[in-house]
Design an enzyme around this catalytic site. Sequence first.
Site, short mmCIF file in Angstrom:
data_model
loop_
_atom_site.label_atom_id
_atom_site.label_comp_id
_atom_site.label_asym_id
_atom_site.label_seq_id
_atom_site.Cartn_x
_atom_site.Cartn_y
_atom_site.Cartn_z
N ARG A 1 0.83 -1.21 0.00
CA ARG A 1 0.00 0.00 0.00
C ARG A 1 0.86 1.26 0.00
NH1 ARG A 1 -3.32 2.74 4.20
NH2 ARG A 1 -5.12 3.67 3.14
N HIS B 1 0.40 4.35 -2.65
CA HIS B 1 0.16 5.72 -2.23
C HIS B 1 1.30 6.65 -2.62
CE1 HIS B 1 -3.44 5.56 0.66
NE2 HIS B 1 -3.44 4.43 -0.03
N VAL C 1 0.81 9.78 -6.24
CA VAL C 1 0.97 11.20 -5.91
C VAL C 1 2.33 11.67 -6.43
CG1 VAL C 1 1.06 12.90 -4.06
CG2 VAL C 1 -0.47 10.92 -3.87
N ASN D 1 -3.92 9.04 4.14
CA ASN D 1 -2.70 8.49 4.72
C ASN D 1 -2.66 8.53 6.24
OD1 ASN D 1 -1.80 8.17 2.09
ND2 ASN D 1 -0.57 10.03 2.09
N HIS E 1 -6.19 -5.91 -2.62
CA HIS E 1 -7.01 -6.09 -1.43
C HIS E 1 -7.24 -7.55 -1.10
CE1 HIS E 1 -8.87 -1.76 -1.43
NE2 HIS E 1 -7.57 -1.78 -1.27
#
Length: 364
Positions: free
Chosen positions: A107, A111, A115, A139, A239
């Site tokens: 993860r 993330h 970005v 976050n 997931h």
Amino acid sequence: WWRGRRCNLYKGEDERVSSTARNLASKQQFPCVAPSFLLVPIEMASPIPRCMALVVLVAVAAAATSASAQLSTTFYDTICPTALSTIQAAVESAVQTEARMGASLLRLHFHDCFVQGCDASVLLDDTATFTGEKTAAPNMGSLRGFEVIDNIKSAVDKACGASVVSCADILSVAARDSVVALGGPSWNVPLGRRDSTTASLSSANTDLPSPASSLATLITAFQAKGFNQQELVALSGAHSIGQSRCVLFRDRIYNDTNIAPLFATTRQSQCPRSGGDNNLAPLDASTPYRFDNAYYLNLLVRRGLLHSDQELFNGGSADAQVRTYSVSPSIFSTDFAAAMVKMASLSPLTGSNGQVRTNCRKVN
């Protein structure tokens, strides 16, 4: 049939299961129960020749892909031949200590890349003069594994004799090794990213899709990063591992109608209507610590934990892809690996851009 298959997998009878996954199973932790921006029309104050417009578009496309083209799977072969094996050993140790850490590292990579590209900006701490991304809504109180990355960085620098491996590359390799450690597919990771000297709190708040997202919102968010719907559905298979906080799935288990009643009741026992925001539940209750295709099987029977999960199978355009992955683990593994390679190549800093941080939490 599925129950029996899962029990066999947990006992290590599938040769693809990594040693770490088999060790975890032996501890009975597995109970047997073209980029979109090129499609945007360009309005110009005055007309220009069509051939010139074509040249402009080609130049933009070349600029967007040139950085990723500089990445190479052999980048560290000469300057630090033991870099990858050192990262792998550290990841396997971390996952052996806490199986959930595999999902946390995966993860972190997602993330980071969504970005401002795969540049390790997500690792930067806030200071009196610098604002990072850790306090962004998606976050804060949610991302974890930073200490593991710190440990990996220290181990790699020691093995290499200098700080030559970037934090961004560590994130990319650690994500792959985490998936493998939990029984999932492997892939070749292109290397040579450099670390950013900037971060974007605003982009972290806007670019990362919410667990309450509709399918249309998910498609738009992923298209903005150059992914098609198939890649969206494949990447969502992350997931298959990991856990989510009650505050993120409370609305689904109390208000959504496309949810299995018994599943909702079970989750409600751990996630009350008020309070218990940080109570955890597995994203895949069937095989929470094994990377497999059970996530998609859960969606078929309305057992997706997050609203955004179940949106992938809710009478929409993604249904067919979910069905395909539910019956073909090999197709899912292949597509997931390919999508991960693509994600790890999002806007990397290469050459003289950026830096190789000596401490992943702060700019040199």
